[in-house]
Design an enzyme around this catalytic site. Structure first.
Site, PDB file in Angstrom:
ATOM      1  N   GLU A  22      -9.764  -1.249   4.991  1.00 53.33           N
ATOM      2  CA  GLU A  22     -10.415  -0.855   6.232  1.00 53.33           C
ATOM      3  C   GLU A  22     -11.747  -1.586   6.399  1.00 53.33           C
ATOM      4  O   GLU A  22     -12.262  -2.169   5.435  1.00 53.33           O
ATOM      5  CB  GLU A  22     -10.672   0.663   6.197  1.00 53.33           C
ATOM      6  CG  GLU A  22      -9.403   1.518   6.143  1.00 53.33           C
ATOM      7  CD  GLU A  22      -8.668   1.628   7.475  1.00 53.33           C
ATOM      8  OE1 GLU A  22      -8.751   0.690   8.291  1.00 53.33           O
ATOM      9  OE2 GLU A  22      -8.001   2.657   7.696  1.00 53.33           O
ATOM     10  N   HIS A  50      -7.806  -4.125   9.876  1.00 52.60           N
ATOM     11  CA  HIS A  50      -7.430  -3.983   8.460  1.00 52.60           C
ATOM     12  C   HIS A  50      -6.179  -4.796   8.155  1.00 52.60           C
ATOM     13  O   HIS A  50      -5.336  -5.002   9.036  1.00 52.60           O
ATOM     14  CB  HIS A  50      -7.261  -2.508   8.047  1.00 52.60           C
ATOM     15  CG  HIS A  50      -6.085  -1.802   8.632  1.00 52.60           C
ATOM     16  ND1 HIS A  50      -6.183  -0.622   9.340  1.00 52.60           N
ATOM     17  CD2 HIS A  50      -4.756  -2.066   8.620  1.00 52.60           C
ATOM     18  CE1 HIS A  50      -4.986  -0.206   9.711  1.00 52.60           C
ATOM     19  NE2 HIS A  50      -4.106  -1.064   9.287  1.00 52.60           N
ATOM     20  N   ASP A 109      -8.114  -2.084  14.000  1.00 51.51           N
ATOM     21  CA  ASP A 109      -9.496  -2.239  13.531  1.00 51.51           C
ATOM     22  C   ASP A 109      -9.660  -3.429  12.590  1.00 51.51           C
ATOM     23  O   ASP A 109     -10.683  -3.575  11.936  1.00 51.51           O
ATOM     24  CB  ASP A 109      -9.974  -0.948  12.841  1.00 51.51           C
ATOM     25  CG  ASP A 109      -9.143  -0.593  11.601  1.00 51.51           C
ATOM     26  OD1 ASP A 109      -8.215  -1.373  11.249  1.00 51.51           O
ATOM     27  OD2 ASP A 109      -9.409   0.445  10.982  1.00 51.51           O
ATOM     28  N   ASP A 113       0.827  -1.207   0.000  1.00 53.08           N
ATOM     29  CA  ASP A 113       0.000   0.000   0.000  1.00 53.08           C
ATOM     30  C   ASP A 113       0.863   1.259   0.000  1.00 53.08           C
ATOM     31  O   ASP A 113       2.073   1.194   0.209  1.00 53.08           O
ATOM     32  CB  ASP A 113      -0.962  -0.003   1.204  1.00 53.08           C
ATOM     33  CG  ASP A 113      -0.302  -0.516   2.480  1.00 53.08           C
ATOM     34  OD1 ASP A 113       0.936  -0.520   2.559  1.00 53.08           O
ATOM     35  OD2 ASP A 113      -1.033  -0.904   3.407  1.00 53.08           O
TER      36      ASP A 113
HETATM   37  C1  F6R Z   1       1.242  -1.361   6.045  1.00 53.59           C
HETATM   38  C2  F6R Z   1       0.064  -2.184   6.230  1.00 53.59           C
HETATM   39  C3  F6R Z   1      -0.808  -2.038   7.425  1.00 53.59           C
HETATM   40  C4  F6R Z   1      -0.056  -2.331   8.712  1.00 53.59           C
HETATM   41  C5  F6R Z   1      -0.972  -2.193   9.912  1.00 53.59           C
HETATM   42  C6  F6R Z   1      -0.241  -2.460  11.214  1.00 53.59           C
HETATM   43  O1  F6R Z   1       1.850  -1.657   4.806  1.00 53.59           O
HETATM   44  O2  F6R Z   1      -0.202  -2.977   5.397  1.00 53.59           O
HETATM   45  O3  F6R Z   1      -1.888  -2.941   7.320  1.00 53.59           O
HETATM   46  O4  F6R Z   1       0.458  -3.635   8.640  1.00 53.59           O
HETATM   47  O5  F6R Z   1      -1.498  -0.903   9.937  1.00 53.59           O
HETATM   48  O6  F6R Z   1       0.747  -1.502  11.378  1.00 53.59           O
HETATM   49  P1  F6R Z   1       1.855  -1.669  12.487  1.00 53.59           P
HETATM   50  O7  F6R Z   1       2.624  -2.889  12.139  1.00 53.59           O
HETATM   51  O8  F6R Z   1       2.692  -0.443  12.391  1.00 53.59           O
HETATM   52  O9  F6R Z   1       1.132  -1.807  13.781  1.00 53.59           O
END
Ligand code: F6R
Length: 261
Positions: free
Chosen positions: A143, A138, A136, A67
């Site tokens: 989302e 995702h 949440d 992403d």
């Molecule tokens: C980022 C991504 C997001 C993160 C998620 C958790 O490329 O795909 O889904 O994996 O927001 O983020 P952290 O690991 O920073 O808690």
């Protein structure tokens, strides 16, 4: 889905790196899917150490990120492309241009998303996809409410995700972009092996839903229950809400070591 509860991030790093290294050992041209964020850092750090020691090489491999924020300048330090370069890609031996990501600065976003899907497909698909999970539920930036059949597209980030990520923008929620490009849930599901990492209590509810909840767009990560090869690497805190935690421990302890993940 295999759930493995480990002592800490170091153990997670070793187990995740073992899986990526084993893949590269049998398929040096493997395609690796890379998540940004804190969760995968222990795996990346361990892979960097092994690459330095000549135990693993990405020379013939390719990488795709999940992403990207929309609209962050090319040199913005929080642009995911720059974050992953700084944390991992520049520290191992990928060939120049071997790692690609969605273009958050594209003038024609729908075309850029379709092209990204095509490039992944033309590379033969992703062999192993590293994932984190949002509080949440995702994965990538799919989302809650995301279509379970979604492909790469633009998404609006939730207030919760922007709050969670404000720590990377000097604590300023309003500094976090409102939109992103993200691989879709159906895109992610096409990877041959998914390794999801979660640590800390803030992830416990999302992890419970992912592993034990009903498949639902409200908790997008639950779609992984439909994939035949998912490994969930957790620390104790992230595993705290799991109902069948004893069973997962027992299953892992009785598994022959040579089997890997
Ligand atoms: C980022 C991504 C997001 C993160 C998620 C958790 O490329 O795909 O889904 O994996 O927001 O983020 P952290 O690991 O920073 O808690």
């Amino acid at each position: 889905m295999e759930v493995i509860i480990l002592r800490d991030a170091n153990e997670i790093g070793v187990m995740g790196a073992d899986a990526v290294a084993a893949l590269l050992g049998r398929k040096p041209t493997a395609v690796v899917g890379l998540a940004t964020g804190s969760s995968p850092l222990a795996i990346y750090d361990e892979l960097i150490r092994r690459c330095d020691r000549g135990q693993v090489s990405f020379r013939q491999a390719r990488g795709f990120t999940l992403d990207e924020y929309v609209g962050l300048a090319a040199d913005h330090p929080q642009r995911y492309r720059n974050v992953i370069d700084e944390a991992f890609v520049s520290k191992v031996d990928f060939a120049p241009g071997a790692v690609q990501g969605p273009d958050g600065l594209a003038a024609d976003i729908p075309s850029a998303c379709a092209e990204y899907e095509a490039v992944i497909r033309d590379a033969g698909g992703v062999d192993v996809q590293i994932l984190g999970i949002g509080t949440d539920g995702h994965i990538a930036f799919n989302e809650p409410g995301s279509s379970l059949g979604s492909r790469t597209r633009i998404k609006t980030l939730t207030r919760q995700t922007r709050k969670d990520n404000a720590r990377f923008f000097g604590g300023d929620v309003d500094g976090v972009p409102t939109h992103c490009l993200t691989q879709g849930l159906a895109t992610i599901l096409e990877a041959r092996h998914l390794i999801l990492v979660a640590t800390g209590q803030s992830k416990a509810e999302a992890v419970h839903q992912l592993v034990e909840g009903p498949v639902s767009a409200l908790w997008p990560a639950t779609i992984l229950q439909l994939h035949p090869h998912v490994t969930v690497l957790l620390d104790e805190a992230a595993a705290r809400r799991l109902q069948l935690v004893d069973y997962y421990r027992e299953t892992h302890c009785s598994k022959p070591e040579w089997q890997g993940i």
